[in-house]
Structure formats: C-alpha cells, structure tokens
Scaffold this motif. Sequence first.
Motif, mmCIF file in Angstrom:
data_model
loop_
_atom_site.group_PDB
_atom_site.id
_atom_site.type_symbol
_atom_site.label_atom_id
_atom_site.label_comp_id
_atom_site.label_asym_id
_atom_site.label_seq_id
_atom_site.Cartn_x
_atom_site.Cartn_y
_atom_site.Cartn_z
ATOM 1 N N THR A 1 -12.972 -5.499 -0.067
ATOM 2 C CA THR A 1 -12.129 -6.130 -1.074
ATOM 3 C C THR A 1 -12.918 -7.256 -1.730
ATOM 4 O O THR A 1 -13.686 -7.939 -1.064
ATOM 5 C CB THR A 1 -10.797 -6.648 -0.479
ATOM 6 O OG1 THR A 1 -9.969 -7.126 -1.522
ATOM 7 C CG2 THR A 1 -11.003 -7.741 0.526
ATOM 8 N N THR B 1 -13.953 6.509 -1.161
ATOM 9 C CA THR B 1 -12.764 5.658 -1.187
ATOM 10 C C THR B 1 -11.915 5.882 -2.429
ATOM 11 O O THR B 1 -12.329 6.535 -3.380
ATOM 12 C CB THR B 1 -13.156 4.167 -1.166
ATOM 13 O OG1 THR B 1 -13.789 3.830 -2.402
ATOM 14 C CG2 THR B 1 -14.067 3.840 -0.001
ATOM 15 N N TYR C 1 -10.174 1.744 -0.280
ATOM 16 C CA TYR C 1 -9.581 2.315 0.929
ATOM 17 C C TYR C 1 -10.191 3.681 1.216
ATOM 18 O O TYR C 1 -10.277 4.524 0.319
ATOM 19 C CB TYR C 1 -8.063 2.485 0.771
ATOM 20 C CG TYR C 1 -7.324 1.175 0.707
ATOM 21 C CD1 TYR C 1 -6.859 0.573 1.872
ATOM 22 C CD2 TYR C 1 -7.092 0.542 -0.506
ATOM 23 C CE1 TYR C 1 -6.177 -0.633 1.825
ATOM 24 C CE2 TYR C 1 -6.415 -0.665 -0.561
ATOM 25 C CZ TYR C 1 -5.959 -1.244 0.601
ATOM 26 O OH TYR C 1 -5.298 -2.436 0.551
ATOM 27 N N GLN D 1 -9.887 -3.427 -4.398
ATOM 28 C CA GLN D 1 -9.890 -2.994 -3.008
ATOM 29 C C GLN D 1 -10.323 -1.535 -2.933
ATOM 30 O O GLN D 1 -10.019 -0.749 -3.831
ATOM 31 C CB GLN D 1 -8.492 -3.147 -2.411
ATOM 32 C CG GLN D 1 -7.944 -4.545 -2.545
ATOM 33 C CD GLN D 1 -6.442 -4.625 -2.342
ATOM 34 O OE1 GLN D 1 -5.784 -3.653 -1.980
ATOM 35 N NE2 GLN D 1 -5.890 -5.798 -2.582
ATOM 36 N N ILE E 1 0.863 -1.192 0.000
ATOM 37 C CA ILE E 1 0.000 0.000 0.000
ATOM 38 C C ILE E 1 0.897 1.238 0.000
ATOM 39 O O ILE E 1 1.725 1.409 0.896
ATOM 40 C CB ILE E 1 -0.920 0.042 1.234
ATOM 41 C CG1 ILE E 1 -1.787 -1.226 1.288
ATOM 42 C CG2 ILE E 1 -1.806 1.285 1.191
ATOM 43 C CD1 ILE E 1 -2.598 -1.349 2.553
ATOM 44 N N LEU F 1 -8.841 -0.130 4.734
ATOM 45 C CA LEU F 1 -9.563 -1.013 3.824
ATOM 46 C C LEU F 1 -11.008 -1.173 4.284
ATOM 47 O O LEU F 1 -11.252 -1.589 5.411
ATOM 48 C CB LEU F 1 -8.879 -2.378 3.765
ATOM 49 C CG LEU F 1 -9.474 -3.403 2.823
ATOM 50 C CD1 LEU F 1 -9.334 -2.971 1.367
ATOM 51 C CD2 LEU F 1 -8.798 -4.757 3.033
#
Length: 174
Positions: free
Chosen positions: A155, A113, A146, A144, A58, A152
């Motif tokens: 996913t 996100t 975030y 995914q 990440i 997170l």
Amino acid sequence: LSDTGFTTVDAFSAVTRTVHWSCGPGNLTTLATGSSNSVSGSSVKLTIDSANATGYIIPNAFTDGQTWSEDLTVNGTLDDGNKTKGTMVSESTTDCTTVGAESVKVPAGTFDTVKITCHGNQVATVTINGTSGGPITTIQDSTQWYAKGVGLVQTMNSGDAGNETIQLIQYSIP
C-alpha cells in the motif's frame, strides 16, 4: 479465525497493530459496529472502538471499475501507563475503486494483484491530558495491491499526514 472473521497482527519496527476483521455478506470490514482494534508501541497503547460502521473496506470480489465505500465513527483511548491519557472521536469516509490487474514485487515475492485506489476523509477531535485539539481534518489517498490467497501485499499512502509505503515482507497462512 472464527465463524464471523479473523484477526491479523502487523509489526512495524517498534509498533504492533492488531486488527479484527469481520466478514459480512461476503465483504470485509475492519471495525464493524461494536468491535475494537489496537495499536501499541514500547510504552503506548491506543485502543479504537467502533461506534458505528456502514459499508465495507474490501469487497468479496474485484471487478474493474467497481466502486464501494465505508463510513466509520470510532472512539479511541490512549494510555502510556504513566501520565499521558487521551481520547479521540473520529468520523471518516473512504471511497475506493478497482483499477485493474498488476504484477507487484515486494520483499515477500512477486505477486499478480488487483490494484485499488482509495480516497479518505477523516475528521477527528483529540483530547490529551484534558486539552482538546480539534477538530482536525485529514485527507488521504492510497493505492493498494491485493493478491488472491494472500491479501494486501503493498500500500502507498499520501496526504495530510505524510507519505508512506508499506510492503509485505513475510506472511503465514494457517
């Protein structure tokens, strides 16, 4: 929390996963060289020790179209406390790309996100009670999402090992 990272504990029905995250040049890795994680159920514990890790999983900031990767070699041990004992050696490569912003609704709420897509390739050799089964190659694609300040929130994985969706149900940030 520590000066170099933090630990998360995720609960999935009867399975608990403990992940030790490391912060390096602003990026996050889940298995920095020399670290370990664990997965445990009612009677089985899998410990995963990192033999070598390069790259990161990440980035510290997301930019549309950004790409990154992580290469990881791990050794694992499996023990059910009785007769089943096992080992695993695994090499994997994960390549990811930032797709863009998206609003996502999960049981924990609705979040603004950043959407990420990843492609992973893993080659593993597993030995259980002295019998080896490998090498086994597994391909996995994941999407995914975030959320800033949360992490997170969802996913979706698909590939050789099957399909799964994991959603954030609740969270606590100290």
